[in-house]
Design a protein around this motif. Structure first.
Motif, PDB file in Angstrom:
ATOM      1  N   ALA A   1      -9.108  -2.233 -19.013  1.00 59.12           N
ATOM      2  CA  ALA A   1     -10.536  -2.039 -19.211  1.00 59.12           C
ATOM      3  C   ALA A   1     -10.853  -0.579 -19.527  1.00 59.12           C
ATOM      4  CB  ALA A   1     -11.294  -2.477 -17.960  1.00 59.12           C
ATOM      5  N   GLN A   2     -10.044   0.349 -19.001  1.00 56.40           N
ATOM      6  CA  GLN A   2     -10.196   1.781 -19.274  1.00 56.40           C
ATOM      7  C   GLN A   2      -8.882   2.320 -19.849  1.00 56.40           C
ATOM      8  OE1 GLN A   2     -11.366   3.072 -15.286  1.00 56.40           O
ATOM      9  NE2 GLN A   2     -13.490   3.247 -15.984  1.00 56.40           N
ATOM     10  N   PRO A   3      -8.617   2.063 -21.123  1.00 54.42           N
ATOM     11  CA  PRO A   3      -7.314   2.446 -21.708  1.00 54.42           C
ATOM     12  C   PRO A   3      -7.058   3.944 -21.724  1.00 54.42           C
ATOM     13  CG  PRO A   3      -8.853   1.702 -23.401  1.00 54.42           C
ATOM     14  CD  PRO A   3      -9.492   1.378 -22.089  1.00 54.42           C
ATOM     15  N   ARG A   4      -8.114   4.768 -21.654  1.00 56.10           N
ATOM     16  CA  ARG A   4      -7.911   6.211 -21.704  1.00 56.10           C
ATOM     17  C   ARG A   4      -7.140   6.725 -20.492  1.00 56.10           C
ATOM     18  NH1 ARG A   4     -13.717   8.700 -23.812  1.00 56.10           N
ATOM     19  NH2 ARG A   4     -13.727   7.680 -25.877  1.00 56.10           N
ATOM     20  N   ARG A   5      -7.164   5.986 -19.393  1.00 54.35           N
ATOM     21  CA  ARG A   5      -6.462   6.431 -18.185  1.00 54.35           C
ATOM     22  C   ARG A   5      -4.945   6.306 -18.349  1.00 54.35           C
ATOM     23  NH1 ARG A   5      -9.166   3.970 -12.883  1.00 54.35           N
ATOM     24  NH2 ARG A   5      -7.886   5.640 -11.977  1.00 54.35           N
ATOM     25  N   ILE A   6      -4.510   5.546 -19.346  1.00 53.44           N
ATOM     26  CA  ILE A   6      -3.073   5.437 -19.647  1.00 53.44           C
ATOM     27  C   ILE A   6      -2.731   6.199 -20.918  1.00 53.44           C
ATOM     28  CG2 ILE A   6      -1.229   3.834 -20.310  1.00 53.44           C
ATOM     29  CD1 ILE A   6      -2.370   1.826 -18.376  1.00 53.44           C
ATOM     30  N   GLY A   7      -3.447   5.923 -21.996  1.00 48.99           N
ATOM     31  CA  GLY A   7      -3.165   6.569 -23.265  1.00 48.99           C
ATOM     32  C   GLY A   7      -2.988   5.549 -24.359  1.00 48.99           C
ATOM     33  N   ALA A   8      -2.688   6.017 -25.545  1.00 49.13           N
ATOM     34  CA  ALA A   8      -2.556   5.157 -26.714  1.00 49.13           C
ATOM     35  C   ALA A   8      -1.220   5.378 -27.398  1.00 49.13           C
ATOM     36  CB  ALA A   8      -3.699   5.417 -27.697  1.00 49.13           C
ATOM     37  N   THR A   9      -0.708   4.316 -28.020  1.00 48.38           N
ATOM     38  CA  THR A   9       0.544   4.426 -28.775  1.00 48.38           C
ATOM     39  C   THR A   9       0.308   4.424 -30.279  1.00 48.38           C
ATOM     40  OG1 THR A   9       0.825   2.019 -28.670  1.00 48.38           O
ATOM     41  CG2 THR A   9       1.875   3.330 -26.948  1.00 48.38           C
TER      42      THR A   9
ATOM     43  N   LYS B   1       0.828  -1.198   0.000  1.00 48.85           N
ATOM     44  CA  LYS B   1       0.000   0.000   0.000  1.00 48.85           C
ATOM     45  C   LYS B   1       0.868   1.256   0.000  1.00 48.85           C
ATOM     46  CE  LYS B   1      -3.964   2.040   2.392  1.00 48.85           C
ATOM     47  NZ  LYS B   1      -4.898   1.886   3.542  1.00 48.85           N
ATOM     48  N   ALA B   2       1.963   1.233   0.761  1.00 50.68           N
ATOM     49  CA  ALA B   2       2.879   2.376   0.783  1.00 50.68           C
ATOM     50  C   ALA B   2       3.499   2.603  -0.594  1.00 50.68           C
ATOM     51  CB  ALA B   2       3.968   2.150   1.826  1.00 50.68           C
ATOM     52  N   ALA B   3       3.804   1.496  -1.299  1.00 49.45           N
ATOM     53  CA  ALA B   3       4.358   1.626  -2.654  1.00 49.45           C
ATOM     54  C   ALA B   3       3.345   2.255  -3.597  1.00 49.45           C
ATOM     55  CB  ALA B   3       4.783   0.250  -3.167  1.00 49.45           C
ATOM     56  N   TYR B   4       2.083   1.825  -3.515  1.00 46.12           N
ATOM     57  CA  TYR B   4       1.045   2.408  -4.367  1.00 46.12           C
ATOM     58  C   TYR B   4       0.866   3.899  -4.068  1.00 46.12           C
ATOM     59  CZ  TYR B   4      -0.394  -2.266  -5.901  1.00 46.12           C
ATOM     60  OH  TYR B   4      -0.432  -3.517  -6.464  1.00 46.12           O
ATOM     61  N   ARG B   5       0.905   4.258  -2.796  1.00 49.49           N
ATOM     62  CA  ARG B   5       0.770   5.667  -2.436  1.00 49.49           C
ATOM     63  C   ARG B   5       1.951   6.487  -2.947  1.00 49.49           C
ATOM     64  NH1 ARG B   5      -1.305   5.267   3.900  1.00 49.49           N
ATOM     65  NH2 ARG B   5      -3.514   4.900   3.426  1.00 49.49           N
ATOM     66  N   PHE B   6       3.135   5.917  -2.872  1.00 46.36           N
ATOM     67  CA  PHE B   6       4.317   6.614  -3.382  1.00 46.36           C
ATOM     68  C   PHE B   6       4.191   6.846  -4.884  1.00 46.36           C
ATOM     69  CE2 PHE B   6       8.435   6.348  -5.505  1.00 46.36           C
ATOM     70  CZ  PHE B   6       9.129   7.384  -4.893  1.00 46.36           C
TER      71      PHE B   6
ATOM     72  N   LEU C   1      -0.840  -1.608 -13.009  1.00 47.57           N
ATOM     73  CA  LEU C   1      -1.217  -0.243 -12.627  1.00 47.57           C
ATOM     74  C   LEU C   1      -2.138   0.359 -13.688  1.00 47.57           C
ATOM     75  CD1 LEU C   1       2.187   1.096 -11.266  1.00 47.57           C
ATOM     76  CD2 LEU C   1       0.294   0.093 -10.002  1.00 47.57           C
ATOM     77  N   ARG C   2      -3.100   1.167 -13.230  1.00 48.31           N
ATOM     78  CA  ARG C   2      -4.194   1.572 -14.110  1.00 48.31           C
ATOM     79  C   ARG C   2      -4.105   2.999 -14.630  1.00 48.31           C
ATOM     80  NH1 ARG C   2      -9.149  -0.871 -10.414  1.00 48.31           N
ATOM     81  NH2 ARG C   2      -8.481  -3.061 -10.467  1.00 48.31           N
ATOM     82  N   THR C   3      -3.192   3.805 -14.110  1.00 45.31           N
ATOM     83  CA  THR C   3      -3.087   5.193 -14.569  1.00 45.31           C
ATOM     84  C   THR C   3      -1.691   5.469 -15.097  1.00 45.31           C
ATOM     85  OG1 THR C   3      -2.412   6.047 -12.404  1.00 45.31           O
ATOM     86  CG2 THR C   3      -4.778   5.912 -12.837  1.00 45.31           C
ATOM     87  N   ALA C   4      -1.614   6.457 -15.988  1.00 45.64           N
ATOM     88  CA  ALA C   4      -0.331   6.775 -16.626  1.00 45.64           C
ATOM     89  C   ALA C   4       0.693   7.289 -15.622  1.00 45.64           C
ATOM     90  CB  ALA C   4      -0.560   7.792 -17.736  1.00 45.64           C
ATOM     91  N   ASP C   5       0.263   8.107 -14.648  1.00 46.39           N
ATOM     92  CA  ASP C   5       1.209   8.679 -13.686  1.00 46.39           C
ATOM     93  C   ASP C   5       1.879   7.586 -12.863  1.00 46.39           C
ATOM     94  OD1 ASP C   5       0.584  11.184 -14.586  1.00 46.39           O
ATOM     95  OD2 ASP C   5      -0.872  11.607 -13.007  1.00 46.39           O
ATOM     96  N   ARG C   6       1.086   6.661 -12.325  1.00 41.37           N
ATOM     97  CA  ARG C   6       1.658   5.553 -11.559  1.00 41.37           C
ATOM     98  C   ARG C   6       2.578   4.705 -12.426  1.00 41.37           C
ATOM     99  NH1 ARG C   6      -2.901   2.549  -7.828  1.00 41.37           N
ATOM    100  NH2 ARG C   6      -3.279   4.215  -6.322  1.00 41.37           N
ATOM    101  N   LEU C   7       2.123   4.445 -13.643  1.00 40.34           N
ATOM    102  CA  LEU C   7       2.877   3.575 -14.537  1.00 40.34           C
ATOM    103  C   LEU C   7       4.231   4.178 -14.879  1.00 40.34           C
ATOM    104  CD1 LEU C   7       2.712   0.941 -16.137  1.00 40.34           C
ATOM    105  CD2 LEU C   7       1.631   2.213 -17.991  1.00 40.34           C
TER     106      LEU C   7
END
Length: 484
Positions: free
Chosen positions: A114-122, A65-70, A371-377
């Motif tokens: 399932a929600q690709p827009r949260r990451i983006g497209a190549t 959980k600490a890693a996800y928060r970081f 991971l589901r979002t671009a920032d985390r990824l």
């Protein structure tokens, strides 16, 4: 039987020397000191579970959980994570002499969400026809990563000097713009190609010695703006070209001039066919210093340059592979066959960045994270980049500088553990124990057999061995705390 204490090393060798993770993160500057501490723990955990998931690396819910928060903290970015590594790369740059090859390349990292827009497209790809015979287009979810890897002329990777992440949404509309006007008239800052210039500027600013840097790129880097920017920065470049530019007085092209150049020599290169067969190919070398003009649409903004063009071509097409035909362009002078061969060797080093990307994807399994979002990824990918470089660095240390002291890359505890875990064979114990000796032990922990006819250990056995060593080192530290 209790092992005798190890003699204290000479000052500066080991003893109280910081771990590799502490050295790589020493230059990080977080507003909150706790973020830097969490990054250090996360990097250490992930190093002991290379290729595993975050829960596997962190071992319990609290650390996970600490890693996800970081990774989702808005105060954390790829720059803050990699800032320390960039500074460590600068230190290694200053510690070696001679030219440094700054190799740039782009790789795509694809994901299924399932929600690709949260990451983006190549990109969009053709996924076949539907029942009515119409083509179905599929948008690939993922991010693009452009890396600058600093490598010595001997092939030792010193580390990353710049990096850039993005998705195609940031440059949406560029293709439509190119359809309406000449692509050469589209400003460079509206194209994805701007990444080549940005990373070159960042690398030059980091090292502070532009005259030592030779920026190397493939045909995608064949950009007039890149050449002019390099000249303005006082640095050098070596690029594989695909554009037949205007030359001389503008009434002919580079190809016209090179057609007049006689063969200046021949060179043997080792090549591998698609089936993996290795053979020697003989290429004819031609080179000439040429006055090169920018495209007509850019001539008001960019000056003409005097550059060296090198052609290396096989005379005949082999049966089992494509014929070698390299066209290189550089601002460096080429006055002899030896200079031309040196340029070919330097460009061949471009594959080092491809190997780095392979370790990132195959070793760290960067495309398997959930991971589901671009920032985390992107933050997680930045940590993977540090791990991938270290694996690559230790693999190449064993080949480029095998006879240096082991304390260059290992701590005293790691050396003691390797001596205990992997016993020396025969006369090995009496020989001077170099870094290569201990790196081979790490590879043996990863499945390397170390037979007399075996090639040097590769990246796969190195990351397996390093992962095991990190686990054992952690256990030794915990045991020392419990039992003294």
């Amino acid at each position: 039987m209790t092992k005798a204490p190890r003699p204290a090393p000479a000052p500066g060798e080991a003893g109280d020397a910081p771990s590799w993770a502490e050295r790589e993160l020493a230059g990080c500057r977080f507003g909150d000191r706790r973020l830097g501490q969490r990054l250090g723990r996360l990097l250490t955990h992930m190093a002991s579970a290379i290729g595993g998931s975050l829960p596997l690396a962190c071992q319990d819910w609290a650390n996970t959980k600490a890693a996800y928060r970081f990774l989702s903290n808005p105060k954390v970015s790829e720059h803050t994570i990699l800032q320390g590594h960039f500074q460590a790369t600068r230190t290694r740059f200053a510690a070696v002499d001679g030219p440094i090859l700054v190799i740039q390349d782009t790789t795509e990292l694809s994901y299924q969400r399932a929600q690709p827009r949260r990451i983006g497209a190549t990109c969009r790809v053709n996924s076949g026809r539907d029942e009515e015979g119409r083509y179905r287009m599929h948008t690939v979810c993922g991010v693009l990563m452009h890396s600058c890897l600093a490598v010595t002329a001997e092939g030792l990777p010193l580390g990353l000097s710049a990096i850039k992440f993005w998705t195609r949404a940031q440059f949406k509309g560029t293709k439509e713009l190119k359809r309406r006007i000449n692509p050469t008239r589209v400003p460079i800052d509206q194209k994805e190609s701007i990444r080549w210039l940005e990373c070159m500027r960042q690398s030059v600013a980091l090292f502070g010695a532009p005259e030592r840097c030779i920026h190397i790129g493939d045909r995608e880097n064949d950009i007039d703006e890149f050449f002019c920017t390099a000249q303005a920065l006082g640095t050098h470049f070596l690029v594989r070209t695909c554009v037949d530019r205007l030359a001389g007085d503008g009434q002919h092209t580079i190809a016209d001039e090179m057609a007049e150049v006689k063969v200046r020599g021949r060179h043997q290169v080792e090549v591998r066919s698609p089936k993996g067969d290795v053979s020697l190919a003989v290429v004819d070398l031609r080179y000439r210093r040429i006055h090169v003009l920018p495209p007509i649409g850019k001539q008001k903004r960019y000056p003409a340059l005097t550059l060296t063009v090198i052609h290396a071509q096989e005379r005949h097409t082999p049966k089992d592979r494509a014929r070698i035909y390299w066209k290189l362009i550089t601002d460096l002078p080429v006055r002899s066959r030896a200079d031309a061969i040196q340029m070919l060797g330097w460009y061949a080093m471009r594959w080092k960045v491809e190997l780095f990307h392979k370790i990132l994807k195959s070793g760290c399994r960067a495309e398997e994270t959930k991971l589901r979002t671009a920032d985390r990824l992107v933050n997680l990918l930045s940590i993977y980049c540090i791990l991938s470089w270290r694996i690559f660095w230790m693999t190449m240390l064993n080949r480029v500088v095998p006879d240096v002291p082991p304390y260059l890359a290992l701590t005293a505890l790691e050396i003691d553990l390797l001596d205990e875990l992997v016993r020396d064979k025969g006369q090995e114990g009496r020989r001077r124990k170099t870094l290569s000796h201990y790196l081979t032990k790490i590879a043996r922990m990863g499945g390397y057999l170390a037979r007399g006819h075996d090639p040097p250990p590769g990246n796969t056995v190195m990351w397996r061995g390093l992962s095991r060593l990190m686990d054992i080192e952690l256990g030794a530290r915990i045991g020392a705390q419990i039992y003294g």
